[in-house]
Design a protein around this motif. Structure first.
Motif, short mmCIF file in Angstrom:
data_model
loop_
_atom_site.label_atom_id
_atom_site.label_comp_id
_atom_site.label_asym_id
_atom_site.label_seq_id
_atom_site.Cartn_x
_atom_site.Cartn_y
_atom_site.Cartn_z
N ASP A 21 74.73 24.65 -36.80
CA ASP A 21 73.57 25.46 -36.43
C ASP A 21 72.84 24.86 -35.24
N TYR A 22 72.01 25.71 -34.58
CA TYR A 22 71.30 25.20 -33.39
C TYR A 22 70.23 24.20 -33.79
N LEU A 23 69.70 24.32 -34.99
CA LEU A 23 68.80 23.30 -35.53
C LEU A 23 69.23 23.09 -36.97
N ALA A 108 60.03 38.24 -37.88
CA ALA A 108 59.57 36.84 -37.84
C ALA A 108 60.56 36.02 -37.03
N GLY A 109 60.47 36.13 -35.73
CA GLY A 109 61.40 35.46 -34.83
C GLY A 109 62.72 36.22 -34.80
N LEU A 110 63.53 35.92 -33.78
CA LEU A 110 64.81 36.64 -33.67
C LEU A 110 65.78 36.21 -34.74
N GLU A 111 65.63 34.98 -35.25
CA GLU A 111 66.60 34.59 -36.28
C GLU A 111 66.50 35.53 -37.47
N CYS A 112 65.29 36.01 -37.79
CA CYS A 112 65.17 36.96 -38.90
C CYS A 112 65.73 38.32 -38.51
N MET A 113 65.52 38.72 -37.25
CA MET A 113 66.08 40.01 -36.82
C MET A 113 67.61 39.97 -36.90
N ILE A 114 68.18 38.84 -36.50
CA ILE A 114 69.65 38.70 -36.56
C ILE A 114 70.11 38.82 -38.01
N ASP A 115 69.35 38.23 -38.90
CA ASP A 115 69.66 38.35 -40.34
C ASP A 115 69.58 39.81 -40.78
N ASN A 134 78.71 30.71 -28.09
CA ASN A 134 77.61 31.66 -28.17
C ASN A 134 76.51 31.05 -29.04
N PHE A 135 75.44 31.77 -29.23
CA PHE A 135 74.35 31.30 -30.08
C PHE A 135 74.87 31.25 -31.52
N SER A 136 74.85 30.06 -32.13
CA SER A 136 75.58 29.86 -33.40
C SER A 136 75.04 30.70 -34.56
N ILE A 184 76.29 39.73 -28.21
CA ILE A 184 76.24 39.20 -26.83
C ILE A 184 74.89 38.52 -26.65
N SER A 185 74.88 37.31 -26.09
CA SER A 185 73.59 36.78 -25.65
C SER A 185 73.58 36.85 -24.14
N ASN A 186 72.48 37.29 -23.57
CA ASN A 186 72.39 37.45 -22.12
C ASN A 186 70.97 37.17 -21.65
N VAL A 188 73.60 33.96 -21.42
CA VAL A 188 74.38 33.41 -22.52
C VAL A 188 73.80 32.05 -22.94
N ASN A 189 73.57 31.90 -24.24
CA ASN A 189 73.27 30.59 -24.79
C ASN A 189 74.57 30.07 -25.38
N PRO A 190 75.14 28.96 -24.95
CA PRO A 190 74.53 27.88 -24.19
C PRO A 190 74.86 27.80 -22.70
N GLU A 218 68.44 39.00 -25.63
CA GLU A 218 67.85 38.54 -24.36
C GLU A 218 66.71 37.55 -24.63
N ALA A 219 66.99 36.59 -25.52
CA ALA A 219 65.95 35.58 -25.83
C ALA A 219 65.47 34.89 -24.55
N TYR A 220 66.41 34.69 -23.61
CA TYR A 220 66.05 34.05 -22.33
C TYR A 220 65.95 35.10 -21.21
N GLY A 221 65.83 36.36 -21.58
CA GLY A 221 65.88 37.46 -20.62
C GLY A 221 64.84 37.37 -19.52
N ARG A 247 64.37 40.43 -27.94
CA ARG A 247 63.57 39.47 -27.15
C ARG A 247 62.64 38.70 -28.08
N THR A 248 62.08 37.61 -27.59
CA THR A 248 61.27 36.74 -28.45
C THR A 248 60.11 36.12 -27.68
N PHE A 249 59.11 35.68 -28.41
CA PHE A 249 58.01 34.93 -27.80
C PHE A 249 58.30 33.43 -27.78
N ILE A 258 54.77 30.72 -33.37
CA ILE A 258 54.18 31.93 -33.97
C ILE A 258 55.24 32.76 -34.69
N ARG A 259 56.51 32.56 -34.40
CA ARG A 259 57.63 33.26 -35.04
C ARG A 259 57.54 34.77 -34.84
N VAL A 260 57.47 35.21 -33.60
CA VAL A 260 57.46 36.66 -33.35
C VAL A 260 58.62 37.01 -32.42
#
Ligand code: PLP
Length: 398
Positions: A21-23, A108-115, A134-136, A184-186, A188-190, A218-221, A247-249, A258-260
């Motif tokens: 995992d990334y963390l 609550a953050g993109l990790e929750c959206m991905i879930d 890609n983003f793990s 797709i991450s764009n 791309v992470n990493p 597009e977390a880094y969009g 996208r994410t904050f 803030i997890r948004v």
């Protein structure tokens, strides 16, 4: 007493999956930092391992923190359930992206959206298409749903960049295997590569023809918005109902705490589907308050982007003089780097001993054994320390 834990079959399956995992949930990073400080007698550890904007958030948020009645606001809000309709935030973002407010879903953050996306689309027997590296989190959350991966290994001879060939292979795989989802991450992470919008469009259109959904994270969009001529994949949302853009904050806005995060999608059925899995109250009133303030500041992402670009040029011009290192060009605030003869584990340790914490990518699917570290571009003085540490390693000062 031994007993048979009544875990369901999907959870049983998920606990056997081992995606780096990334963390890591099991690594106490604060303890690791204390240990590094004590062992190497360091006064500070510089975190080049987390991909956020290290310059900090908008000045408007500093204003929020200094508000005279902040304590009063806290007292008032802590005893209430938070607003969970996010209308103010959504209206502002709808204006920014020129989309209808109904196209947004907040999490609550993109990790929750991905879930929530995995739960909505995947199941045992379904496939997901994942270009790697890609983003793990795409992989770990998809696997725990019981779905099967279709990996598309990016070519190491092309430095793991997407090329026309990658797109052709994606189109063929989508047609042939008809996966439920494409990740797709764009950028791309990493790798930090920015994939042209025309390639994303081609993939999305082929996917639509076979009822495949496409996620473009597009977390880094915001780091590439001007190159995109303000046309991230969100510009395809109105005409491509199978497309989810995230996208994410947490990144350029420098607000991971803030997890948004949010999704933009033109199909109301998808918006409703992911909302089913969203907790009733995913984050606190304070997170919402801060996010609403952050989106008002148009200048902050622009300034952050310009600063990053300048520092990147400085950093890379130094790296260009250091023959032992190879780095990959990037469009974001992170880049991949390796030493030509020192393996990633050892380089990680040598840099950590000098107070520089980096992300070791050796465990990431698609990059195993490639000996890369991922490094975040920080303030100029910190980057100079990093260069100094890299030079010391290069000159074999232990
Ligand atoms: C591509 C990508 N998506 C999503 C995330 C997670 O974002 P959030 O903090 O909103 O959960 C990250 C964080 O590293 C990321 O790199």
């Amino acid at each position: 007493m031994s007993w048979q834990i009544p875990l369901n079959s999907l959870t049983r399956h998920a606990v056997t999956q081992n995606v780096e995992d990334y963390l890591s949930k099991d690594t106490d990073e604060y303890a690791l930092i204390d240990e590094l400080k004590a062992r190497h007698r360091l006064s500070r550890i510089y975190r080049f391992d987390i991909g956020k904007n290290t310059d900090g958030y908008s000045d408007l948020i500093e204003g929020v923190l200094e508000m005279a009645d902040l304590a009063g606001l806290c007292r008032e809000n802590l005893v209430e359930y938070p607003d969970n309709h996010y209308q103010k935030l959504v209206k502002r973002m709808a204006a920014i992206f020129k989309l209808a407010p109904s196209c947004f879903s907040i999490s609550a953050g993109l990790e929750c959206m991905i879930d929530h996306i995995c739960r909505s689309f995947l199941h045992p027997g379904a496939h997901f298409l994942l270009p790697i590296p890609n983003f793990s989190v795409f992989e770990s959350f998809s696997l725990r749903s019981g779905a099967s991966p279709l990996y598309l290994q990016l070519d190491k001879n092309q430095n793991f960049q997407w090329t026309e060939k990658t797109v052709e292979k994606m189109l063929d795989l989508i047609k042939e295997k008809q996966p439920a989802l494409v990740w797709i991450s764009n950028p791309v992470n990493p790798t930090g590569q920015s994939i042209p919008i025309s390639w994303i469009q081609a993939v999305t259109e082929r996917a639509l023809a076979v009822n495949t959904a496409v996620v473009v994270d597009e977390a880094y969009g915001e780091y590439i918005d001007p190159d995109y001529d303000r046309k991230g994949a969100f510009s395809l949302v109105p005409s491509h109902p199978n497309l989810m853009v995230l996208r994410t904050f947490s990144k350029i806005h420098a607000l991971p705490g803030i997890r948004v995060g949010y999704m933009m999608c033109g199909d109301p059925e998808i918006i409703n589907a992911v909302k089913i899995y969203r907790p009733m109250f995913p984050f606190s009133w304070f997170s919402l308050f801060v996010a609403q303030t952050a989106v008002v500041d148009d200048e902050q992402p622009i300034k952050a982007r310009q600063k990053t670009l300048k520092r990147k040029r400085e950093l890379f011009s130094r790296l260009d003089t250091m023959a032992d290192y190879q780095y990959l060009p990037t469009t974001t605030n992170t880049f991949m780097l390796r030493h030509r003869s020192i393996p990633a584990d050892l380089l990680w340790q040598k840099l950590a001993a000098r107070g520089m914490l980096t992300a070791n990518l050796n465990g990431i699917n698609g990059l195993q054994g490639e000996e890369f570290l991922r490094i975040t571009i920080r303030a100029r003085a910190d980057n100079a320390r990093l260069i100094n540490a890299l030079e010391n390693v290069e000159n074999k000062v232990c």
